[in-house]
Design a protein around this motif. Structure first.
Motif, PDB file in Angstrom:
ATOM      1  N   LYS A 284       0.261  -6.485  -9.436  1.00 19.19           N
ATOM      2  CA  LYS A 284       0.326  -5.110  -9.944  1.00 19.19           C
ATOM      3  C   LYS A 284      -0.865  -4.804 -10.858  1.00 19.19           C
ATOM      4  CE  LYS A 284       5.289  -4.115  -9.715  1.00 19.19           C
ATOM      5  NZ  LYS A 284       6.514  -3.817 -10.504  1.00 19.19           N
ATOM      6  N   ARG A 285      -1.248  -5.778 -11.689  1.00 20.65           N
ATOM      7  CA  ARG A 285      -2.408  -5.572 -12.568  1.00 20.65           C
ATOM      8  C   ARG A 285      -3.679  -5.363 -11.750  1.00 20.65           C
ATOM      9  NH1 ARG A 285       0.032  -9.658 -15.908  1.00 20.65           N
ATOM     10  NH2 ARG A 285      -1.336 -11.259 -15.008  1.00 20.65           N
ATOM     11  N   ALA A 286      -3.817  -6.155 -10.676  1.00 24.50           N
ATOM     12  CA  ALA A 286      -5.010  -6.027  -9.830  1.00 24.50           C
ATOM     13  C   ALA A 286      -5.045  -4.664  -9.137  1.00 24.50           C
ATOM     14  CB  ALA A 286      -5.033  -7.151  -8.790  1.00 24.50           C
ATOM     15  N   LEU A 287      -3.888  -4.195  -8.670  1.00 22.66           N
ATOM     16  CA  LEU A 287      -3.818  -2.901  -7.987  1.00 22.66           C
ATOM     17  C   LEU A 287      -4.092  -1.756  -8.961  1.00 22.66           C
ATOM     18  CD1 LEU A 287      -0.689  -3.466  -5.707  1.00 22.66           C
ATOM     19  CD2 LEU A 287      -3.094  -3.435  -5.006  1.00 22.66           C
ATOM     20  N   LYS A 288      -3.687  -1.936 -10.208  1.00 23.70           N
ATOM     21  CA  LYS A 288      -3.947  -0.920 -11.227  1.00 23.70           C
ATOM     22  C   LYS A 288      -5.431  -0.861 -11.558  1.00 23.70           C
ATOM     23  CE  LYS A 288      -2.488   0.512 -15.867  1.00 23.70           C
ATOM     24  NZ  LYS A 288      -1.624   0.174 -17.038  1.00 23.70           N
ATOM     25  N   LYS A 289      -6.064  -2.027 -11.543  1.00 28.94           N
ATOM     26  CA  LYS A 289      -7.494  -2.107 -11.861  1.00 28.94           C
ATOM     27  C   LYS A 289      -8.347  -1.584 -10.714  1.00 28.94           C
ATOM     28  CE  LYS A 289     -11.005  -5.473 -13.324  1.00 28.94           C
ATOM     29  NZ  LYS A 289     -11.259  -6.910 -13.648  1.00 28.94           N
ATOM     30  N   TYR A 290      -7.955  -1.902  -9.481  1.00 22.96           N
ATOM     31  CA  TYR A 290      -8.727  -1.476  -8.312  1.00 22.96           C
ATOM     32  C   TYR A 290      -7.928  -0.413  -7.555  1.00 22.96           C
ATOM     33  CZ  TYR A 290     -11.654  -5.534  -9.275  1.00 22.96           C
ATOM     34  OH  TYR A 290     -12.486  -6.438  -9.882  1.00 22.96           O
ATOM     35  N   LYS A 291      -8.089   0.815  -7.984  1.00 29.96           N
ATOM     36  CA  LYS A 291      -7.261   1.917  -7.471  1.00 29.96           C
ATOM     37  C   LYS A 291      -7.556   2.282  -6.017  1.00 29.96           C
ATOM     38  CE  LYS A 291      -6.736   3.848 -12.107  1.00 29.96           C
ATOM     39  NZ  LYS A 291      -5.376   3.304 -12.279  1.00 29.96           N
ATOM     40  N   ASP A 292      -8.710   1.865  -5.484  1.00 28.26           N
ATOM     41  CA  ASP A 292      -9.046   2.189  -4.100  1.00 28.26           C
ATOM     42  C   ASP A 292      -8.353   1.259  -3.100  1.00 28.26           C
ATOM     43  OD1 ASP A 292     -10.697   4.237  -4.920  1.00 28.26           O
ATOM     44  OD2 ASP A 292     -12.507   3.008  -4.943  1.00 28.26           O
ATOM     45  N   ILE A 293      -7.702   0.226  -3.598  1.00 28.86           N
ATOM     46  CA  ILE A 293      -7.016  -0.720  -2.706  1.00 28.86           C
ATOM     47  C   ILE A 293      -5.719  -0.098  -2.186  1.00 28.86           C
ATOM     48  CG2 ILE A 293      -5.713  -2.893  -2.675  1.00 28.86           C
ATOM     49  CD1 ILE A 293      -7.870  -4.128  -4.394  1.00 28.86           C
ATOM     50  N   LYS A 294      -5.567  -0.114  -0.853  1.00 30.39           N
ATOM     51  CA  LYS A 294      -4.395   0.470  -0.211  1.00 30.39           C
ATOM     52  C   LYS A 294      -3.575  -0.550   0.580  1.00 30.39           C
ATOM     53  CE  LYS A 294      -5.474   4.547  -1.686  1.00 30.39           C
ATOM     54  NZ  LYS A 294      -4.659   5.175  -2.767  1.00 30.39           N
ATOM     55  N   GLU A 310       6.998  -5.924  -0.858  1.00 32.51           N
ATOM     56  CA  GLU A 310       7.342  -4.572  -0.404  1.00 32.51           C
ATOM     57  C   GLU A 310       8.342  -3.914  -1.355  1.00 32.51           C
ATOM     58  OE1 GLU A 310       6.557  -4.986   4.414  1.00 32.51           O
ATOM     59  OE2 GLU A 310       8.565  -5.373   3.603  1.00 32.51           O
ATOM     60  N   ASN A 311       9.290  -4.679  -1.859  1.00 32.01           N
ATOM     61  CA  ASN A 311      10.260  -4.118  -2.809  1.00 32.01           C
ATOM     62  C   ASN A 311       9.610  -3.805  -4.152  1.00 32.01           C
ATOM     63  OD1 ASN A 311      12.454  -4.254  -1.035  1.00 32.01           O
ATOM     64  ND2 ASN A 311      12.969  -6.349  -1.639  1.00 32.01           N
ATOM     65  N   ALA A 312       8.763  -4.725  -4.610  1.00 35.84           N
ATOM     66  CA  ALA A 312       8.134  -4.554  -5.924  1.00 35.84           C
ATOM     67  C   ALA A 312       7.082  -3.455  -5.926  1.00 35.84           C
ATOM     68  CB  ALA A 312       7.509  -5.870  -6.366  1.00 35.84           C
ATOM     69  N   LEU A 313       6.482  -3.201  -4.771  1.00 29.85           N
ATOM     70  CA  LEU A 313       5.376  -2.243  -4.693  1.00 29.85           C
ATOM     71  C   LEU A 313       5.765  -0.949  -3.971  1.00 29.85           C
ATOM     72  CD1 LEU A 313       2.572  -4.791  -3.651  1.00 29.85           C
ATOM     73  CD2 LEU A 313       3.203  -4.064  -5.966  1.00 29.85           C
ATOM     74  N   LYS A 314       7.080  -0.715  -3.821  1.00 22.08           N
ATOM     75  CA  LYS A 314       7.520   0.432  -3.013  1.00 22.08           C
ATOM     76  C   LYS A 314       7.128   1.781  -3.613  1.00 22.08           C
ATOM     77  CE  LYS A 314      12.216   0.083  -4.942  1.00 22.08           C
ATOM     78  NZ  LYS A 314      13.642  -0.160  -4.575  1.00 22.08           N
ATOM     79  N   TYR A 315       6.866   1.813  -4.923  1.00 20.95           N
ATOM     80  CA  TYR A 315       6.450   3.074  -5.536  1.00 20.95           C
ATOM     81  C   TYR A 315       4.930   3.187  -5.654  1.00 20.95           C
ATOM     82  CZ  TYR A 315      11.383   3.374  -6.712  1.00 20.95           C
ATOM     83  OH  TYR A 315      12.762   3.426  -6.631  1.00 20.95           O
ATOM     84  N   ILE A 316       4.244   2.182  -5.094  1.00 16.33           N
ATOM     85  CA  ILE A 316       2.783   2.204  -5.072  1.00 16.33           C
ATOM     86  C   ILE A 316       2.346   2.411  -3.626  1.00 16.33           C
ATOM     87  CG2 ILE A 316       0.666   0.904  -5.614  1.00 16.33           C
ATOM     88  CD1 ILE A 316       2.272  -0.708  -7.614  1.00 16.33           C
TER      89      ILE A 316
END
Length: 380
Positions: A284-294, A310-316
């Motif tokens: 989650k920290r990495a995804l927050k830092k690199y916002k272009d990652i999909k 998938e459960n932890a990132l369902k709102y991302i």
């Protein structure tokens, strides 16, 4: 006409000298008989440096693989995964298959095939390297119908290619005109890879087949944004190995993060086997830092944690992917292309990815390293 034949002969001989080495320079052959791919790759870099250090052509061994249900190892040609030509930018190399088919009969007659080892190995024969004793040793040499007539113990010599005096001692002890082929029972290299040899990763490049498969997977599954690559080591064998962290501060490939003298920190249990909660927080920290990652691509020896992610990132706004069926080498190549990578500090599989990414200047980090609590405390 005679002049033309002579000229052709000279040109042919010159090409053999440059590309394949000669009887004078000699050859290095070895069995990559320790561990799976990651360990073999570490050893390969050392063997490459050693071969250059003693000015002998390196015979590229096949990769030793273990398939489910098979009692003997499988030998996969080196160039099934990698580009041989890129290695020639550093040193003279030739595949094992080419060497045995076109060169061995001239430089390595059956009655002169001697196995090299530091000291005697346990096996059926006393005072011997027992080069073909056990799996994968026997299957490796049997693949090429190689038998040894005797053994040569090279101790106390070592294979530190950066010790000039040691390399000269090898040349003096085993001159190529008397010893055209040095056939080692195991890799003439250390594990993990010697720090001075890490840079050689730049010459290890994937072949066109792997590159094309990598591009196709990324295009079909992870287009329209960058991707985070992660490597999880969590099989039962790894769980047991991580129990030795406390008494093995440089376990396996740990020096890649803690340093070869633990100068960058202490190896911890969570660095070797992070908890699911720790893994998810770090992702989650990495995804927050690199916002272009999909996208998130997961490689693992056991549990890919796909449902957990998938459960932890369902709102991302990200999708989670893995290879089916499993393909470790394609995993490696895909991870090498990720916009960001998180790997296991102790794993040699991760180490291969990290070295490749360092060559390309791509960012990476390790699970639970550095210690976030310690880092915050130091900042205060």
């Amino acid at each position: 006409m005679d002049k033309i034949i002579t000229l052709v002969t000279i040109i042919f001989s010159f090409n053999i000298l440059i590309i394949f080495g000669t009887k004078i320079d000699g050859y290095v052959i070895y069995c990559p008989c320790m561990g799976r791919f990651g360990n073999q790759a570490d050893h390969f870099l050392g063997a490459l440096a050693f071969s250059k250090g003693i000015n002998r052509t390196l015979v590229l061994p096949p990769w030793v693989e273990y398939r489910y249900g098979e009692i003997r190892s499988i030998q996969v040609p080196f160039d099934a995964y990698f580009n041989v030509d890129s290695l020639k930018n550093y040193h003279q190399v030739v595949t094992m298959e080419y060497f045995m088919r076109n060169i061995a009969q001239d430089v390595w007659p059956l009655q002169e095939r001697i196995s090299f080892c530091y000291t005697q190995r346990i096996g059926e024969i006393q005072n011997s390297c027992n080069a073909k004793s056990g799996n994968p040793f026997g299957p490796f040499w049997d693949t090429f119908h190689i038998d040894f007539v005797k053994s040569e113990f090279y101790g106390p010599l070592n294979y530190d290619a950066h010790n000039v005096n040691m390399m000269e001692l090898w040349k003096k002890t085993y001159p190529p005109n008397e010893w055209p082929v040095l056939a080692f029972t195991g890799a003439p290299a250390s594990f993990p890879v010697q720090s001075e040899n890490v840079y050689l990763q730049q010459y290890v490049t994937w072949n066109d087949d792997i590159i094309n498969k990598t591009k196709l997977f990324i295009k079909n599954n992870m287009s329209g944004g960058g991707f985070l690559g992660i490597h999880l080591r969590n099989g039962q064998d790894w769980v047991k190995a991580c129990q030795h962290v406390t008494d093995s501060p440089k376990l396996f490939s740990a020096p890649q993060c803690v340093g070869y003298k633990n100068e960058r920190g202490k190896l911890t249990a969570s660095m070797c086997l992070p908890q699911k909660s720790e893994i998810i927080k770090q992702v989650k920290r990495a995804l927050k830092k690199y916002k272009d990652i999909k996208h998130v691509f997961v490689a693992s020896d056991s549990n890919h944690m796909r449902e957990d992610f998938e459960n932890a990132l369902k709102y991302i706004d990200v999708t989670v992917h893995r290879l089916k069926p499993s393909n470790p080498h394609l995993d490696l190549a895909i991870l090498g292309q990720a916009n960001y990578f998180i790997g296991n500090c102790v794993s040699s599989f991760t180490a291969f990815v990290k070295r490749e990414r360092d060559v390309k200047g791509l960012p990476s980090e390790f699970w639970s390293f550095p210690d976030r609590k310690k880092t915050k405390h130091e900042e205060l």
